[in-house]
Design a protein around this motif. Sequence first.
Motif, PDB file in Angstrom:
ATOM      1  N   GLY A 197       1.019  -1.112   0.073  1.00  0.00           N
ATOM      2  CA  GLY A 197      -0.406   0.353   0.383  1.00  0.00           C
ATOM      3  C   GLY A 197       0.380   1.176  -0.036  1.00  0.00           C
ATOM      4  N   LEU A 198       0.313   2.196  -0.749  1.00  0.00           N
ATOM      5  CA  LEU A 198       1.087   3.863  -0.700  1.00  0.00           C
ATOM      6  C   LEU A 198       1.052   4.354   0.267  1.00  0.00           C
ATOM      7  CD1 LEU A 198       3.223   5.166  -2.282  1.00  0.00           C
ATOM      8  CD2 LEU A 198       1.063   6.116  -3.951  1.00  0.00           C
ATOM      9  N   VAL A 199       1.747   5.169   0.722  1.00  0.00           N
ATOM     10  CA  VAL A 199       1.396   5.839   2.124  1.00  0.00           C
ATOM     11  C   VAL A 199       2.385   7.229   1.570  1.00  0.00           C
ATOM     12  CG1 VAL A 199       1.982   7.052   4.116  1.00  0.00           C
ATOM     13  CG2 VAL A 199       0.923   4.640   3.802  1.00  0.00           C
ATOM     14  N   ILE A 200       1.909   8.447   1.618  1.00  0.00           N
ATOM     15  CA  ILE A 200       2.626   9.544   1.572  1.00  0.00           C
ATOM     16  C   ILE A 200       2.591  10.813   2.544  1.00  0.00           C
ATOM     17  CG2 ILE A 200       2.439  11.591  -0.250  1.00  0.00           C
ATOM     18  CD1 ILE A 200       2.239  10.098  -2.495  1.00  0.00           C
ATOM     19  N   ALA A 201       3.554  11.261   3.157  1.00  0.00           N
ATOM     20  CA  ALA A 201       3.657  12.512   4.141  1.00  0.00           C
ATOM     21  C   ALA A 201       3.322  13.620   3.273  1.00  0.00           C
ATOM     22  CB  ALA A 201       4.336  12.079   4.893  1.00  0.00           C
ATOM     23  N   ALA A 202       2.370  14.313   4.191  1.00  0.00           N
ATOM     24  CA  ALA A 202       2.320  16.291   3.538  1.00  0.00           C
ATOM     25  C   ALA A 202       1.757  16.857   4.875  1.00  0.00           C
ATOM     26  CB  ALA A 202       1.214  16.538   2.358  1.00  0.00           C
ATOM     27  N   ASP A 203       1.997  18.355   4.899  1.00  0.00           N
ATOM     28  CA  ASP A 203       1.657  19.038   5.528  1.00  0.00           C
ATOM     29  C   ASP A 203       0.469  18.766   6.785  1.00  0.00           C
ATOM     30  OD1 ASP A 203       4.056  20.741   5.343  1.00  0.00           O
ATOM     31  OD2 ASP A 203       2.927  22.245   4.217  1.00  0.00           O
ATOM     32  N   ASP A 204      -0.162  18.695   5.897  1.00  0.00           N
ATOM     33  CA  ASP A 204      -1.353  18.410   6.798  1.00  0.00           C
ATOM     34  C   ASP A 204      -1.625  16.396   6.812  1.00  0.00           C
ATOM     35  OD1 ASP A 204      -2.035  16.757   4.222  1.00  0.00           O
ATOM     36  OD2 ASP A 204      -4.012  17.552   3.270  1.00  0.00           O
ATOM     37  N   GLY A 205      -0.806  15.366   6.871  1.00  0.00           N
ATOM     38  CA  GLY A 205      -0.848  14.190   7.366  1.00  0.00           C
ATOM     39  C   GLY A 205      -0.230  13.886   6.879  1.00  0.00           C
ATOM     40  N   LEU A 206      -0.617  12.328   7.234  1.00  0.00           N
ATOM     41  CA  LEU A 206      -0.306  11.056   5.924  1.00  0.00           C
ATOM     42  C   LEU A 206      -1.875  10.897   5.239  1.00  0.00           C
ATOM     43  CD1 LEU A 206       1.026   8.897   8.451  1.00  0.00           C
ATOM     44  CD2 LEU A 206       2.333   9.946   7.308  1.00  0.00           C
ATOM     45  N   TRP A 207      -1.148  10.613   3.651  1.00  0.00           N
ATOM     46  CA  TRP A 207      -2.347   9.947   2.433  1.00  0.00           C
ATOM     47  C   TRP A 207      -2.613   8.417   2.547  1.00  0.00           C
ATOM     48  CZ3 TRP A 207      -0.736  14.228  -1.240  1.00  0.00           C
ATOM     49  CH2 TRP A 207      -1.323  15.564  -0.784  1.00  0.00           C
ATOM     50  N   THR A 236      -5.139  11.255   9.472  1.00  0.00           N
ATOM     51  CA  THR A 236      -4.763  10.691   8.624  1.00  0.00           C
ATOM     52  C   THR A 236      -5.757  10.746   6.775  1.00  0.00           C
ATOM     53  OG1 THR A 236      -6.006   9.078   9.369  1.00  0.00           O
ATOM     54  CG2 THR A 236      -3.308   9.018   9.502  1.00  0.00           C
ATOM     55  N   SER A 237      -6.026   9.988   6.449  1.00  0.00           N
ATOM     56  CA  SER A 237      -7.117  10.501   5.370  1.00  0.00           C
ATOM     57  C   SER A 237      -6.657  10.087   3.844  1.00  0.00           C
ATOM     58  CB  SER A 237      -7.163  12.188   4.585  1.00  0.00           C
ATOM     59  OG  SER A 237      -5.891  12.583   4.119  1.00  0.00           O
ATOM     60  N   THR A 238      -7.809  10.079   2.830  1.00  0.00           N
ATOM     61  CA  THR A 238      -7.763   8.470   2.294  1.00  0.00           C
ATOM     62  C   THR A 238      -7.763   9.983   0.688  1.00  0.00           C
ATOM     63  OG1 THR A 238      -9.526   7.951   1.562  1.00  0.00           O
ATOM     64  CG2 THR A 238      -7.955   6.732   3.096  1.00  0.00           C
ATOM     65  N   ARG A 239      -6.951  10.018  -0.270  1.00  0.00           N
ATOM     66  CA  ARG A 239      -7.747  10.512  -1.381  1.00  0.00           C
ATOM     67  C   ARG A 239      -6.907   9.497  -2.395  1.00  0.00           C
ATOM     68  NH1 ARG A 239      -5.155  15.065  -3.012  1.00  0.00           N
ATOM     69  NH2 ARG A 239      -3.228  15.207  -2.419  1.00  0.00           N
ATOM     70  N   LEU A 240      -7.158  10.747  -3.688  1.00  0.00           N
ATOM     71  CA  LEU A 240      -6.478   9.963  -5.067  1.00  0.00           C
ATOM     72  C   LEU A 240      -5.530  11.580  -5.395  1.00  0.00           C
ATOM     73  CD1 LEU A 240      -9.643   9.463  -7.418  1.00  0.00           C
ATOM     74  CD2 LEU A 240      -7.791   7.682  -6.221  1.00  0.00           C
ATOM     75  N   MET A 241      -4.280  10.320  -5.718  1.00  0.00           N
ATOM     76  CA  MET A 241      -3.453  11.635  -5.360  1.00  0.00           C
ATOM     77  C   MET A 241      -2.276  11.351  -6.766  1.00  0.00           C
ATOM     78  SD  MET A 241      -1.190  10.522  -1.855  1.00  0.00           S
ATOM     79  CE  MET A 241      -2.021   8.553  -2.099  1.00  0.00           C
ATOM     80  N   LYS A 242      -1.845  12.298  -7.928  1.00  0.00           N
ATOM     81  CA  LYS A 242      -0.881  11.989  -8.692  1.00  0.00           C
ATOM     82  C   LYS A 242       0.320  12.279  -8.406  1.00  0.00           C
ATOM     83  CE  LYS A 242      -4.696  13.384 -12.125  1.00  0.00           C
ATOM     84  NZ  LYS A 242      -5.206  14.131 -13.209  1.00  0.00           N
ATOM     85  N   HIS A 243       1.274  11.999  -9.965  1.00  0.00           N
ATOM     86  CA  HIS A 243       2.415  11.485  -9.231  1.00  0.00           C
ATOM     87  C   HIS A 243       2.959  12.835  -8.718  1.00  0.00           C
ATOM     88  CE1 HIS A 243       6.443  11.752 -11.409  1.00  0.00           C
ATOM     89  NE2 HIS A 243       6.648   9.584 -11.935  1.00  0.00           N
ATOM     90  N   GLY A 244       3.621  13.982  -9.610  1.00  0.00           N
ATOM     91  CA  GLY A 244       3.288  14.636  -8.811  1.00  0.00           C
ATOM     92  C   GLY A 244       3.825  15.489  -7.369  1.00  0.00           C
ATOM     93  N   GLU A 245       2.373  14.752  -6.846  1.00  0.00           N
ATOM     94  CA  GLU A 245       2.296  15.475  -5.745  1.00  0.00           C
ATOM     95  C   GLU A 245       3.717  13.853  -4.912  1.00  0.00           C
ATOM     96  OE1 GLU A 245      -1.916  15.922  -4.366  1.00  0.00           O
ATOM     97  OE2 GLU A 245      -2.558  14.485  -6.310  1.00  0.00           O
ATOM     98  N   VAL A 246       3.634  13.538  -4.883  1.00  0.00           N
ATOM     99  CA  VAL A 246       4.938  12.369  -4.597  1.00  0.00           C
ATOM    100  C   VAL A 246       6.386  13.197  -4.334  1.00  0.00           C
ATOM    101  CG1 VAL A 246       5.038  10.271  -4.232  1.00  0.00           C
ATOM    102  CG2 VAL A 246       3.419  10.291  -4.659  1.00  0.00           C
ATOM    103  N   GLY A 269      12.921   7.488 -12.465  1.00  0.00           N
ATOM    104  CA  GLY A 269      13.633   7.633 -11.598  1.00  0.00           C
ATOM    105  C   GLY A 269      13.581   9.645 -11.562  1.00  0.00           C
ATOM    106  N   HIS A 270      13.273  10.072 -10.877  1.00  0.00           N
ATOM    107  CA  HIS A 270      12.789  11.216 -10.541  1.00  0.00           C
ATOM    108  C   HIS A 270      13.011  11.596  -8.641  1.00  0.00           C
ATOM    109  CE1 HIS A 270      11.317  12.985 -14.239  1.00  0.00           C
ATOM    110  NE2 HIS A 270      10.644  12.668 -14.082  1.00  0.00           N
ATOM    111  N   GLN A 271      14.187  11.696  -7.741  1.00  0.00           N
ATOM    112  CA  GLN A 271      14.344  11.439  -6.649  1.00  0.00           C
ATOM    113  C   GLN A 271      13.121  12.123  -5.776  1.00  0.00           C
ATOM    114  OE1 GLN A 271      17.646  13.762  -5.048  1.00  0.00           O
ATOM    115  NE2 GLN A 271      19.014  12.059  -5.807  1.00  0.00           N
ATOM    116  N   VAL A 272      12.531  11.171  -4.772  1.00  0.00           N
ATOM    117  CA  VAL A 272      11.721  11.569  -3.972  1.00  0.00           C
ATOM    118  C   VAL A 272      12.382  12.683  -2.673  1.00  0.00           C
ATOM    119  CG1 VAL A 272       9.826  10.505  -2.548  1.00  0.00           C
ATOM    120  CG2 VAL A 272      10.287  10.378  -4.997  1.00  0.00           C
ATOM    121  N   PRO A 273      11.343  13.157  -1.700  1.00  0.00           N
ATOM    122  CA  PRO A 273      11.941  13.366  -0.666  1.00  0.00           C
ATOM    123  C   PRO A 273      12.111  12.571   0.609  1.00  0.00           C
ATOM    124  CG  PRO A 273      10.793  15.347  -1.933  1.00  0.00           C
ATOM    125  CD  PRO A 273      10.814  14.514  -2.496  1.00  0.00           C
ATOM    126  N   GLN A 274      12.816  12.628   1.718  1.00  0.00           N
ATOM    127  CA  GLN A 274      13.512  11.718   2.283  1.00  0.00           C
ATOM    128  C   GLN A 274      12.777  12.645   3.443  1.00  0.00           C
ATOM    129  OE1 GLN A 274      14.005   8.460   2.040  1.00  0.00           O
ATOM    130  NE2 GLN A 274      13.353   9.072  -0.548  1.00  0.00           N
TER     131      GLN A 274
END
Length: 290
Positions: A197-207, A236-246, A269-274
Motif C-alpha cells: 500500500g502507498l502512504v504519502i506525508a504532507a503538511d496536513d498529515g498522511l495520505w 490521516t486521510s484517503t484521496r486520489l493522488m497524482k505523480h507530481g504530488e508525490v 528516476g525522479h528523486q523523492v524527498p526523504q
Amino acid sequence: MNSSVPYLLAILGKGVVSPSTMVCHADDLGLVRGDGVFDTTRIVTAQDGTSRIDHLDEHLSRFARSIAGVNGPTPDLDSWNHLIEEAARTWRIPGEAALKLVYTNGRQVVPGPPRGFLIISPLSETAIEEREGIDVLCLSRGVTSDAFADAPWLLGGVKTLSYAVNVAALRYARSQGADDAIFTSTDGYLLEGPTSGLVIAADDGLWTTPTGPTGILNSITVSTVFEAAGEDGVQTSTRLMKHGEVLRAQGAWLLSSVRGVAPILSIDGHQVPQDEDTTHRLRTWAGFEN
C-alpha cells in the motif's frame, strides 16, 4: 520439522505435514483457474523458538472476506487458528518469516471440497534490505480509478491467487533497474504497489489511496499505521493522488505486512524527498521498529 527444509507446510484438516506432501490435484481450481485466495503476514521467532504473529485476527478477517469474494463457504476460523497455532509451535527457526494462508475452491474435473493450507518460509534478504529504501516505476494497470465501482465481478479488494499481473509488474520493474512498482490508473492516479500500500506525508498529515471504486486491497499495515498515527494526533486521510504530488510531498513509502515500511527513494528516476523522522514513526506504528 526437518530443520534442513527451508519452509513448513500445514494442511487444513491434517495439520503440519512433510513439505513434500501433495497439496493440490492437477485440476485444482486455484492452480488452473486462479480461483482461490490467500493472505500473508509476518511471523517473528525468538532464539528460544517462541513465535509471535503480526495482526493475525485482522489477516484472518480479510482472508474470510476474500473467500466470500470468490463465493467460497464461510471459513471455520477456529480450525484455521488451530492450524496456525500448531504451525507456529513447530516452526522454530529464529528470525523473520512469512506466514501465507491459501484457500482454493476445490477441483475442476473431479468434484471435491475446497482446499486450505499454509506455508511458513524465512523472509528473504532482499525484502529486509529494501526497508532501507526502494526505487520504483509507475506502471499502468489499464483501468480508470473508479473501474471497480459497479463491477463486483472484477473482485476489487479480494486477495485472489490470480497474481500473474502483479508478478509481471515486479519482474518488469526489476528488469528496468527498479526495485518495485506503483500501479497507476488510466486517468493518472497512483493506486498501490503490486504487493503493498502507498502512504504519502504532507503538511496536513498522511495520505493513502482510497479502496472501493479503485479496487485496491485494504492494507492491514496501512490501517494499523493510520490508527496509531491518529492516536498520536497525526491527521490521516484517503484521496486520489497524482505523480507530481508525490515528488512535492515530504516523503512516500510502500507498506506491506512482511517487508514492512520501505521509503521510496525515486519514482521513474525522479528523486523523492526523504523524511527519516516519519520513516521511524511509521515503523514504530507498524510494529517494525526494533
